[in-house]
Structure formats: structure tokens, C-alpha cells
Write a protein that holds these residues in place. Structure first.
Motif, PDB file in Angstrom:
ATOM      1  N   MET A 233      -5.416   2.293  -7.927  1.00  0.00           N
ATOM      2  CA  MET A 233      -6.258   1.706  -7.146  1.00  0.00           C
ATOM      3  C   MET A 233      -7.170   0.463  -7.512  1.00  0.00           C
ATOM      4  SD  MET A 233      -7.067   5.032  -4.746  1.00  0.00           S
ATOM      5  CE  MET A 233      -8.489   5.504  -5.841  1.00  0.00           C
ATOM      6  N   PRO A 234      -7.226  -0.805  -6.968  1.00  0.00           N
ATOM      7  CA  PRO A 234      -7.764  -1.689  -7.472  1.00  0.00           C
ATOM      8  C   PRO A 234      -9.401  -1.496  -7.068  1.00  0.00           C
ATOM      9  CG  PRO A 234      -6.858  -2.235  -5.323  1.00  0.00           C
ATOM     10  CD  PRO A 234      -6.343  -0.673  -5.628  1.00  0.00           C
ATOM     11  N   HIS A 236     -13.517  -2.543  -6.446  1.00  0.00           N
ATOM     12  CA  HIS A 236     -14.050  -3.417  -5.502  1.00  0.00           C
ATOM     13  C   HIS A 236     -15.492  -3.051  -5.931  1.00  0.00           C
ATOM     14  CE1 HIS A 236     -14.465   0.123  -3.155  1.00  0.00           C
ATOM     15  NE2 HIS A 236     -13.178   0.267  -3.254  1.00  0.00           N
TER      16      HIS A 236
ATOM     17  N   GLU B 677      -1.713  -4.078   8.329  1.00  0.00           N
ATOM     18  CA  GLU B 677      -1.311  -2.981   7.639  1.00  0.00           C
ATOM     19  C   GLU B 677      -0.494  -2.060   8.243  1.00  0.00           C
ATOM     20  OE1 GLU B 677      -4.402  -0.691   5.679  1.00  0.00           O
ATOM     21  OE2 GLU B 677      -2.828  -0.372   3.760  1.00  0.00           O
ATOM     22  N   MET B 682       2.640   0.697   6.395  1.00  0.00           N
ATOM     23  CA  MET B 682       2.364   1.858   7.244  1.00  0.00           C
ATOM     24  C   MET B 682       2.994   1.937   8.562  1.00  0.00           C
ATOM     25  SD  MET B 682       0.190   3.783   5.415  1.00  0.00           S
ATOM     26  CE  MET B 682      -0.428   3.278   3.845  1.00  0.00           C
ATOM     27  N   MET B 725     -10.584  -1.378  11.887  1.00  0.00           N
ATOM     28  CA  MET B 725     -10.626  -0.753  10.485  1.00  0.00           C
ATOM     29  C   MET B 725     -10.059  -1.815   9.450  1.00  0.00           C
ATOM     30  SD  MET B 725     -11.248   2.333  11.043  1.00  0.00           S
ATOM     31  CE  MET B 725     -10.675   3.394   9.828  1.00  0.00           C
ATOM     32  N   ARG B 727      -8.931  -2.094   5.043  1.00  0.00           N
ATOM     33  CA  ARG B 727      -8.392  -1.337   3.848  1.00  0.00           C
ATOM     34  C   ARG B 727      -9.176  -2.042   2.763  1.00  0.00           C
ATOM     35  NH1 ARG B 727      -6.412   3.244   1.437  1.00  0.00           N
ATOM     36  NH2 ARG B 727      -5.247   2.508  -0.271  1.00  0.00           N
ATOM     37  N   VAL B 728      -9.800  -1.265   1.974  1.00  0.00           N
ATOM     38  CA  VAL B 728     -10.513  -1.629   0.757  1.00  0.00           C
ATOM     39  C   VAL B 728     -10.143  -1.106  -0.125  1.00  0.00           C
ATOM     40  CG1 VAL B 728     -12.965  -2.175  -0.021  1.00  0.00           C
ATOM     41  CG2 VAL B 728     -12.663  -1.974   2.338  1.00  0.00           C
ATOM     42  N   GLY B 729      -9.563  -1.750  -1.294  1.00  0.00           N
ATOM     43  CA  GLY B 729      -8.952  -0.799  -2.452  1.00  0.00           C
ATOM     44  C   GLY B 729      -8.233   0.486  -2.138  1.00  0.00           C
ATOM     45  N   GLY B 730      -9.092   1.367  -2.470  1.00  0.00           N
ATOM     46  CA  GLY B 730      -8.035   2.840  -2.352  1.00  0.00           C
ATOM     47  C   GLY B 730      -8.521   3.333  -1.017  1.00  0.00           C
ATOM     48  N   PHE B 731      -9.240   2.934  -0.014  1.00  0.00           N
ATOM     49  CA  PHE B 731      -9.563   3.617   1.071  1.00  0.00           C
ATOM     50  C   PHE B 731      -9.903   2.566   2.300  1.00  0.00           C
ATOM     51  CE2 PHE B 731     -14.313   2.667   1.511  1.00  0.00           C
ATOM     52  CZ  PHE B 731     -14.526   1.908   0.366  1.00  0.00           C
ATOM     53  N   SER B 732     -10.143   3.142   3.254  1.00  0.00           N
ATOM     54  CA  SER B 732     -10.177   2.565   4.781  1.00  0.00           C
ATOM     55  C   SER B 732     -11.403   2.679   5.258  1.00  0.00           C
ATOM     56  CB  SER B 732      -9.157   2.634   5.678  1.00  0.00           C
ATOM     57  OG  SER B 732      -7.919   2.533   5.360  1.00  0.00           O
ATOM     58  N   VAL B 733     -12.347   1.592   5.893  1.00  0.00           N
ATOM     59  CA  VAL B 733     -13.566   1.804   6.235  1.00  0.00           C
ATOM     60  C   VAL B 733     -13.508   1.026   7.741  1.00  0.00           C
ATOM     61  CG1 VAL B 733     -15.011   1.919   4.389  1.00  0.00           C
ATOM     62  CG2 VAL B 733     -14.492  -0.223   5.299  1.00  0.00           C
ATOM     63  N   ARG B 734     -14.288   1.518   8.532  1.00  0.00           N
ATOM     64  CA  ARG B 734     -14.817   0.652   9.491  1.00  0.00           C
ATOM     65  C   ARG B 734     -15.554  -0.577   9.383  1.00  0.00           C
ATOM     66  NH1 ARG B 734     -15.659   5.700  12.541  1.00  0.00           N
ATOM     67  NH2 ARG B 734     -17.576   6.105  11.267  1.00  0.00           N
ATOM     68  N   ILE B 746     -14.819  -8.577   1.967  1.00  0.00           N
ATOM     69  CA  ILE B 746     -13.519  -8.286   2.684  1.00  0.00           C
ATOM     70  C   ILE B 746     -12.755  -9.782   3.187  1.00  0.00           C
ATOM     71  CG2 ILE B 746     -12.317  -7.177   4.428  1.00  0.00           C
ATOM     72  CD1 ILE B 746     -13.278  -5.087   2.461  1.00  0.00           C
TER      73      ILE B 746
END
Lengths: 262, 752
Positions: A233-234, A236, B677, B682, B725, B727-734, B746
Motif C-alpha cells: 500500500m502506497p 501518503h 474506481e 471495482m 468518496m 481512495r487514498v493509498g490503502g483506504f477510502s475516505v469521504r 488528493i
């Protein structure tokens, strides 16, 4: 809601002998401190998932992107934003159950994440049990830093472990996360020994582990064929502004723009 | 606040005739045409409606047609005159572009006499004015204004015969000779001669060209002057020119009409796939030139087609044409059912994922039974349901269902909370109790319903009057000849000739009204946070405190009640209490409309909950709401949650949407925005999301895939982007939960 207010010293509620966070009854088997429930989460396991973020983490990774999840109690940011609220197992499940049709269609389910969800052990275990009783697929997103006996207790309740792997060497692990990783490695071995499905998640952080040695380490793990997936995982630095909102100094390390430098 | 509103077009009427003002020469010839049209009308004024229409169309066609442009594969461009005849594109029936003429008189005073003579002649003769003049006094009192874009009011009448969908299969089967024979003894006997004259004109115009494209158009036209079309190209040409002459701009199930021609040409080697795609794209371009806003619906897919296999081949071609052209027209719409050819869904998702926003998706498995119940027809007829314009349904060529009324539910609530007075205009709409006398939520609800009911009833009466006036004015031969039942009865489509004569009412502000009523219930009557009169006072002040804050700059403080209002649960979050109020508001207005049909003599009278600019335009003259919406701000769109108030993710929104009963209305639309995405790695999860929504009762989906511009807008106006939403690296956020620096980060990442 516990309403612990704006504690800015960065301390975390300590774990007592029962594994329950002793924060004025903030967490128990029937209720706990939930940071957020994200519905239709795409990246926390297979299918469409409800990801339940529990507050509290035993690690202090320098690159943490969710510093608001580290403390086990609710906090209020300088912006007025409230991080975390008390919820019962039943209340969480009411939300989770609402998307059952989407789980069924996509092969999804519920993911417990954090923080480190097992920090609120009783609450975490009961959530997993409730999901299991409801026939909902379960993922546990864990850093692996918990007593092995506890982890073993959860194995029958978890369909897929999302297991973080950060550094191979103990000295580096201690320096960058606050713990040496011995327990984490032992727990990972224990999960594999017991045949648990494990998806490894490896953050790649500049100046910390973006080196050939770590890459070889991950490739060796991958080559064992024991994992559902090994995901890099990159890095940030999104966590930085959250530290500021929480009135905390972000840890200085090579991946960060150090405060006062930029 | 006004800046971004200023780009919103107030009205599309008279859009076309304004071209005449570009130069003195152009105006002079436009006036020549207008005078000729007027003379033809005057000469036949006392004759039959059919003879008058025939005389008018003899002037109008081919005069308003334009020759093919470079690259056109088909003939068929149109530019309406300053006066003329149309069901809806320019005006209702006999229209006069008064605004354009008035402006022309100011710009070119030397033409003043001619212009004044035209304005004077048409002053009371246009069909919209005749409709207004036919209002009984009490109805005129209930619907005092037609200026819905400029004035405050609960309800406004609209003047148009919109959404007509013709039986093009019949046209293509019969050809012109066949249709001429069938219409010979009817009020529509002028249709084929009129169209044939235009075809001859086009053949002459195109035949003079030496280039191959012009020659091909001339050859195509020659082939269809009498005989039915034999090829895909001929079928498109005949369909398209007929549609232009009819003045219709929604085309229904073109896959069923054109599919067999396409399939035969491909199978017999007359066309390659690429050649067929080129023709389809060319048709799409002509549609875009015809109308560039709310219409041009092309329907593909779904239950009840006569040639489903061939139709699916056209449907796939249509999706490819939309991907190729990447324009905002036509509004390609795919009716989906569980057992359809899977390639339709796959290609549709490809197109949507590329950000085309088309096709718009409809769920036949829910909609066909729902339409049967709403319209009170058999499922075999309901299977012909056809979305047009912004999302209203008609029953294909079996019905008329023009949307001829607008109601602003938030304005109805505002009037209900002010003792029956519209605080924006000061006009007394009804004699109602004052807010001080409303001591329970049910009392508030009752006065709200009173205001809604009286205006719904008025608009239903208007609808019937408009049909009656139109029926006396003209048979609308082009429309009637291809509307089921009209030839058989010799009666115009709007005069009762159509098998099903319905009407619809556009409702706006539904979501804000529901959220406001819920907030009133909770804050005033459940929790006692504020009294109703005090709340109304705060709303009247648009949530601003009376005193100046800080002593400088004139900045006013926001009333703390605003946060309390915003904190009350909102529709769109799968919250049962909030959603129950949305269901109640929905059921009330839909039920009020349905009750009107037998009272006024319509086969159905149904609500449509659609999206266009009316939510914004009506919002400008609507006061602050207890939902936290500020005075003058846009209202939520269609059935959607208020932007930014859907904070619980897409599944929650979809669950809320599916709670609104689809069996009581004639169309409702849902806009959704997703990150790219969802349509990349997905995609399987996107499929599962939409299919679950459809299985749970969802009716419709209009999907936008977000890009950089969305993220920038989210930074400027985070309150509207709670659903976005990332995607930031390994997770998603509002996205809006991120602090500005992180949002910037972002934004920079998504530059590609």
C-alpha cells in the motif's frame, strides 16, 4: 457518550488484565467507542463491506494516517469535529444488517478496523459473534499486536484477517511503531498454523521500508503461498492535518514534511 | 450567490427563433415568412381545424428546414420561425415568439410596423393565450401567473403538448404510400403530402451536390418517397424527417423500430458494423443539433419488444454511438430486466464508466408492474412505458401524458407556515390558521396538505382545459397519425383519440419539504427546542441573527438554530424516521394527483419527480427551510437527498430511494456520482451495488463518474459533496472529511 473531551497529550487508555479499556466504562462486551461506520467500503476485504472503525491502538506508527483512531476515547478536534461515539453491539449490527442484500450480491460483509479493533477486545469479539450469528462474512483488520490467546479466541469468528506487516527487523519496528514486532510475527505464524485466511497488507513508507531488503522480505512471504494476498500500500501523508486538528505534533520522519521545514 | 445561478437558462422557449435577429437581412426574410404563415392562418381561420393546420404546415414546410451540413449522412435540420406551429419545441400549437419579435423591433426600428402588425394579430390567437383565456375565474385566481421562472408561487401551468412518443414501427412498415392510404379519410390526410413535399425539396437540394454524401442522401430520399424503407439508412431517414415534422423530440423504443433494418443490412452485407456505427453517430449529431437540453430520449432494451434480438443489436450499436460521440445528446436510456442479454449491461457500464453519463438505466422488473398500477393499465400496455424529457413516462404510442403543471412543495409549506400568505409576494393564497394556532405536528401537516391539494386540483383542471383548447385548435396530424387509436377514431391524439389521455404534474422540493417537516416535528413538537412561531421567525430571517456581529464589515451571525436544523436526521441516510417522512410527503402528493383524474375526465393524472433546473429556479424564490436550506438556495433534485446531506454512503442512499413507492407516479429520477474506481478494478462491486438496488425495488439510476472538477467543486462547496468518496493509498475516505491540505494532496494526485 463518554465525552472525554479534547485530550491532547497523546496518551492512550491502557489495557487492563481483562483486555478491556478502562476508560470510565467506555468499552465493554456490549458497547464500545466507534469512530465511524463506512458503508459500501471497497477496500477492506472482498465485496461491498461495512467497515466499523473502533478507536484505540497500541502502536504509534510514525506514518499513521488515522491519528484520530489512536486514543480509545472520543476526542474533539480544534475544528469542532468529534471523533468517536459510544455504540452498542446491537446498534452497530442494525446499521450493518441494512446492507445485507449488497453483501449477498457482492460476496461482502462486515470488516472491523481501527485503530486496532482488538484493543476493545470484548466489544470486538461480540461484534464478530453477532455478525457470525447473522450469517454475515467477517474481516478483521489488525496490526497483530495483541495477546496470542486473544487472537486464538477470535480465529473461529473471522473469515478473513487483513493483517498489517510493517517491518522485518525488531529495532526498526520499535523505532517506527513503538513495539518491536515480535508478538506480531508470532501471531501471524499462529494464524497460519491454524489455517486462517490471511491477507497481508504492507504499507510502503519512504525512508522507512522502501528498500530492497524489505522488498525481498515481502517477496519471500509471498513465495510461501500461505497468504490470500500480499498487498503493498502506497504511503501518503494525509494524517498530518489530522494531527493538527487534534492539536498534536506529527512525528518527524523521512516520509513527512517536518513541521516548520516546509 | 447569484453568480452560478446566472448561467441557468430561465426558459428554453423562443430559443430557436432568436436566430432571426442576427442581421437586418435575416430579420427581413424571417418577417416575410412570418407574414406568409400568418396570412395562411388568417385565410383558414374560420375553416376546419384540419384545413387550418394543413394550410399552416404548407407554409411551414419545407420553409423551416435547413439543408444538410458537411458530414451529415441524413437530411433533417430545422430552424423554427418567429411564428409557427409546434406541439412543444418552440411553443404550444400556434405560437408567436413575442420576446424575440419585441427585441427585433427594438434593434431594427425600421421593421417596427411589420412587427407590430404580427404581434397584434397573434395577441389573442396563440394557443397558449387561448388556453389561459379559457380559465374560469376561480382557476385564474388559483393559478395567477404563468411566469414560473420569474415570480413566486405554489403552482404554475405549463403550455405544451410534451413527450408524445410515436409508433415509428408503423411508419416504417407502411411507408408513405401506406400511411397516405390509411389517413385518407381522416383529419390527418395532409400529413403525407406535407412530408413528401419536404422530401422532394431535400432531394432537389441534395441532388445538386456532386459529393458522394449528397448523392447518397438524394438516393435515400428517392427510395422512400412512396415505398416503405428497405435499409437501415432509409429507415433512419424516414423516421428522422417524420419526427422533425411532427415537432416531437423524444423517440421511444428506436431499437424495436430500427433494429430489424440494422440486422438485415449487417447480415446481408449491405453495411459493415463500422458503416452502421457511422450512420448511427450521424443521427445522434442531428439530434444534438435539434435540441441540446432536456429531450432527445432514445429508449433501448426492456420487456415487450416485438423484435428483441434485432433490437438488442441496435441497442449495442446505440451505446457504441454514444461512446463515439461523447456528447450530451441523445439521452440514451436502457431499460434493464433480469433476463436480458448480458452484453447490454456490460457495454452500458463501460459507457458510464468512461464518464458519458449514458445510458440512463431503468429497471423494468420494478417499473412495468409499477406503471401498470399507477396508470391503471394492463402489464402488456405498461411494458410500453417510455421515459421522455427529464424522466416522465408515457405509455409509448398508446398515451398522451404531457407534464403541464409545476408545483413547489416547499412553497406550499412556506405558505402553510404563514397563515396562507406567500411571504415573497405578499399574496394571500388561502385562508389558513396562523402558525401560533398550529399546536401539533398533525395540525401543521393538515394545513400543508390543504395548500398542496388545492393547487394539485387546480393544475389538473388546467391540464384538461389545455387538452380541450388544443383539440379545438388543431388535430396535430403528424402526431395523431402515429398514435394508437387516432386513425381508427378519426380523432386527434389530444382530443381523446389516444387510447389513454393522461397528464402529469412536476413536483419540486419534495426532499426539502420532507426534511423540513421532519425537523419541525422533532425540534418543535417532540423536543420542544423552539416554538413554531419562533422557528418561522428564524426562517423568515434566513437563520441570521438580528444584530450585526463584530461591529464591522456588516457580517451577520448565523442563528444557532441552523445547526440544530441541520443536525436532524435527513432523508437519504437509510434512517427510518427521516425516510418515513419522505414516504409520507411522497404518498400525499402522489395520492392527491391520482384523485384528480376522474374529477377532470383524464385517464390518469400523476406526479413526476424529475430533474432539470426547476429545483434551482423555484428555489430562488423560496424561503429558508427547517431542513437548514437557506433562502434562495437550490432545492434537492428529483428524488435525491439534499446534496451533502447523504453522509452514510451509497448503499444508504439507495436504500432510502427504494423506500419511495413507485406504483403511484409517472416517473422519478435519481442522480448518483461515483469515483472512477468503481468502474475500474471495482467494477464487480459496482455491478453488485446497482443490481442489489434494482432487486430491492430501485427504479432508475443516472450515474456520473467524478473527475478532477468534482474534487475542486468539493473543496469550494464541501457542504454539497458529502457523498464523494476518494481512495487514498490503502483506504477510502469521504473527501470532504479531509482537511484542506489533504484535499489538495488528493487533488494533485488525480491530475491524470
Amino acid at each position: 457518550m463518554a465525552g472525554a473531551g479534547n485530550r491532547t497529550d497523546g496518551t492512550v487508555g491502557m489495557t487492563d488484565d481483562d483486555g478491556m479499556i478502562d476508560e470510565a466504562g467506555a468499552t465493554s462486551e456490549t458497547s464500545g467507542i466507534v469512530l465511524d461506520i463506512q458503508r459500501a467500503a471497497l477496500h477492506d476485504g472482498q465485496g461491498l463491506r461495512a467497515t466499523v472503525f473502533l478507536k484505540g491502538c497500541p502502536l504509534r506508527c510514525a506514518w499513521c494516517h488515522n491519528p484520530e483512531s489512536q486514543a480509545a476515547y472520543p476526542e474533539t478536534g480544534a475544528s469542532g469535529k468529534i471523533y468517536g461515539a459510544s455504540m452498542s453491539v446491537a446498534a452497530v449490527m442494525v446499521v450493518v444488517e441494512r446492507d445485507r442484500g449488497y453483501y449477498d450480491a457482492s460476496g461482502g460483509g462486515v470488516t472491523l478496523s481501527g485503530g486496532e479493533p482488538t484493543q476493545q477486545f470484548g466489544f470486538c469479539r461480540e461484534l464478530l459473534r453477532a455478525a457470525r450469528r447473522a450469517g454475515i462474512h467477517t474481516c478483521l483488520d489488525t496490526c497483530g499486536e495483541l495477546p496470542t490467546s486473544r487472537l486464538i479466541e477470535l480465529v473461529p469468528l473471522v473469515d478473513l484477517f487483513l493483517f498489517d506487516i510493517k517491518l522485518a527487523d525488531a529495532e526498526g519496528h520499535r523505532r517506527w511503531t513503538g513495539v518491536d514486532g515480535t508478538l506480531i510475527r508470532r501471531n501471524l505464524d499462529e494464524l497460519l498454523r491454524r489455517g486462517a485466511a490471511v491477507h497481508l497488507r504492507a504499507p510502503i513508507v519512504p525512508g522507512v521500508n522502501d528498500d530492497p531488503v524489505h522488498d525481498r522480505f515481502l517477496r519471500d512471504l509471498e513465495a510461501t503461498g500461505q497468504f490470500v494476498a500480499v498487498e503493498r500500500m502506497p504511503y501518503h501523508d494525509i494524517g498530518r492535518s489530522k494531527y493538527e486538528d487534534l492539536g498534536r505534533q506529527p512525528p518527524a520522519f523521512d516520509g513527512f514534511l517536518r513541521p516548520g521545514v516546509d | 450567490m447569484a453568480t452560478h445561478h446566472d448561467s441557468v437558462p430561465d426558459t428554453i422557449s423562443e430559443l430557436h427563433p432568436a436566430w432571426a435577429l442576427a442581421s437586418a437581412d435575416r430579420l427581413s426574410s424571417a418577417l416575410d415568412y412570418a407574414e406568409a404563415f400568418t396570412a395562411a392562418y388568417a385565410a383558414s381561420e374560420n375553416g376546419s381545424a384540419a384545413a387550418r393546420e394543413a394550410a399552416a404546415l404548407r407554409v411551414q414546410f419545407p420553409a423551416i428546414l435547413l439543408p444538410p451540413e458537411e458530414g451529415d449522412r441524413f437530411a433533417g435540420r430545422v430552424r423554427y420561425g418567429l411564428v409557427g406551429f409546434s406541439p412543444e419545441p418552440v411553443g404550444l400549437g400556434y405560437y408567436c415568439a413575442r420576446d424575440a419579435l419585441t427585441r427585433a423591433g427594438e434593434r431594427y426600428p425600421h421593421e417596427g410596423d411589420r412587427i407590430h402588425a404580427l404581434l397584434a394579430f397573434w395577441e389573442e390567437r396563440t394557443t397558449d393565450r387561448r388556453t389561459r383565456a379559457a380559465f374560469p375565474d376561480d382557476l385564474a385566481g388559483l393559478l395567477p401567473s404563468d411566469a414560473w421562472t420569474q415570480e413566486s408561487g405554489v403552482a404554475f401551468p405549463l403550455y405544451r403538448m410534451a413527450g408524445t412518443t410515436l409508433d415509428y414501427r408503423r411508419l416504417l412498415r407502411l411507408g408513405l404510400d401506406g400511411l397516405e392510404e390509411l389517413t385518407a379519410e381522416t383529419p390527418f390526410s395532409h400529413v403525407v403530402p406535407t412530408l413528401r413535399r419536404s422530401l422532394e425539396w431535400y432531394r432537389a437540394a441534395a441532388g445538386g451536390h456532386t459529393d458522394p454524401a449528397g448523392a447518397a442522401i438524394a438516393d435515400t430520399i428517392a427510395a422512400i418517397l412512396h415505398a416503405p424503407p428497405a435499409t437501415y439508412r432509409q429507415a433512419i431517414q424516414l423516421f428522422w424527417l417524420y419526427a422533425l415534422h411532427a415537432g416531437t423530440w423524444n423517440y421511444g423504443r428506436l431499437d424495436d423500430a430500427l433494429g430489424p433494418f440494422l440486422a438485415a443490412d449487417l447480415d446481408d452485407g449491405r453495411l459493415t458494423e463500422e458503416e452502421a456505427l457511422d450512420l448511427t453517430v450521424s443521427l445522434w449529431r442531428l439530434m444534438q443539433a435539434y435540441d441540446n437540453q432536456f429531450n432527445n430520449r432514445v429508449i433501448v432494451g426492456g420487456i415487450g419488444r416485438s423484435n428483441p434480438v434485432a433490437a438488442d443489436r441496435f441497442a449495442l450499436m446505440a451505446i457504441e454511438a454514444t461512446r463515439r460521440l461523447r456528447g450530451n445528446q441523445p439521452q440514451l436510456s436502457l431499460r434493464c430486466s433480469a433476463d436480458q442479454d448480458r452484453r447490454l449491461w456490460e457495454r452500458a457500464m463501460d459507457a458510464i464508466g468512461e464518464g458519458t453519463t449514458f445510458p440512463i438505466l431503468y429497471n423494468d422488473d420494478v417499473n412495468v408492474p409499477a406503471v401498470a398500477r399507477a396508470f391503471g393499465v394492463e402489464e402488456s400496455i405498461a411494458a410500453e412505458y417510455t421515459p421522455f424529457g427529464c424522466g416522465e413516462y408515457v405509455l409509448g404510442p398508446h398515451s398522451e401524458g404531457s407534464p403541464n403543471g409545476v408545483i413547489n412543495l416547499m412553497k406550499a409549506l412556506e405558505v402553510a407556515l404563514h397563515g396562507g400568505v406567500d411571504p415573497w409576494s405578499g399574496r394571500r393564497v388561502a385562508a389558513l390558521p396562523e402558525a401560533t394556532e398550529l399546536t401539533s405536528f398533525e395540525a401543521v401537516w393538515d394545513v400543508y396538505c390543504t395548500v398542496v391539494d388545492m393547487h394539485v386540483a387546480a393544475l389538473a383542471r388546467h391540464q384538461m382545459i389545455e387538452y380541450e383548447v388544443v383539440a379545438a385548435e388543431a388535430p396535430f396530424g403528424f402526431i395523431s397519425a402515429l398514435t394508437a387509436g387516432c386513425i381508427e377514431h378519426g380523432t386527434g391524439a389530444f382530443a381523446g383519440g389516444a387510447e389513454h389521455r393522461g397528464g402529469t404534474i412536476e413536483t419540486y422540493g419534495n426532499t426539502n419539504t420532507a426534511d423540513s417537516l421532519h425537523a419541525i416535528d422533532e425540534l418543535v413538537f417532540s423536543r420542544g427546542v423552539v416554538s413554531l412561531p419562533e422557528l418561522v421567525r428564524v426562517l423568515d430571517a434566513d437563520f441570521q441573527l438580528d444584530h450585526e456581529a463584530g461591529g464591522s464589515g456588516g457580517q451577520r451571525e448565523t442563528h444557532p438554530l441552523l445547526n440544530a436544523c441541520l443536525a436532524v436526521a435527513k432523508y437519504g441516510n437509510d434512517d427510518d424516521v427521516a425516510d418515513r417522512m419522505a414516504q409520507r410527503v411522497h404518498a400525499q402528493v402522489c395520492g392527491a394527483a391520482r384523485e384528480q383524474a376522474p374529477r377532470v375526465g383524464l385517464d390518469s393524472y400523476l406526479v413526476v419527480i424529475i430533474n432539470n433546473w426547476a429545483n434551482t429556479i423555484l428555489g430562488r424564490r423560496t424561503g429558508a427551510g427547517a431542513d437548514g436550506r437557506r433562502a434562495g438556495a437550490p432545492m434537492a433534485n428529483g428524488n435525491n437527498p439534499t446534496p451533502g446531506m447523504d453522509r452514510t454512503g451509497p448503499t444508504a442512499v439507495l436504500n432510502s430511494l427504494a423506500k419511495l413507492d413507485p406504483t403511484v407516479h409517472a416517473g422519478a429520477v435519481q442522480n448518483m456520482k461515483f469515483s472512477r474506481e468503481w468502474f475500474g478494478g471495482m467494477r464487480a462491486k459496482m455491478d453488485a451495488l446497482l443490481k442489489t438496488y434494482f432487486r430491492s425495488g430501485g427504479t432508475q439510476a443516472m450515474i456520473t463518474v467524478v473527475d478532477r472538477g468534482d474534487l475542486e467543486a468539493a473543496m469550494r462547496e464541501p457542504e454539497k459533496w458529502g457523498h464523494l468518496m476518494v481512495r487514498v493509498g490503502g483506504f477510502s475516505v469521504r473527501f470532504v472529511d479531509l482537511p484542506p491540505a489533504a484535499q489538495q494532496e488528493i487533488l494533485q494526485r488525480t491530475l491524470y
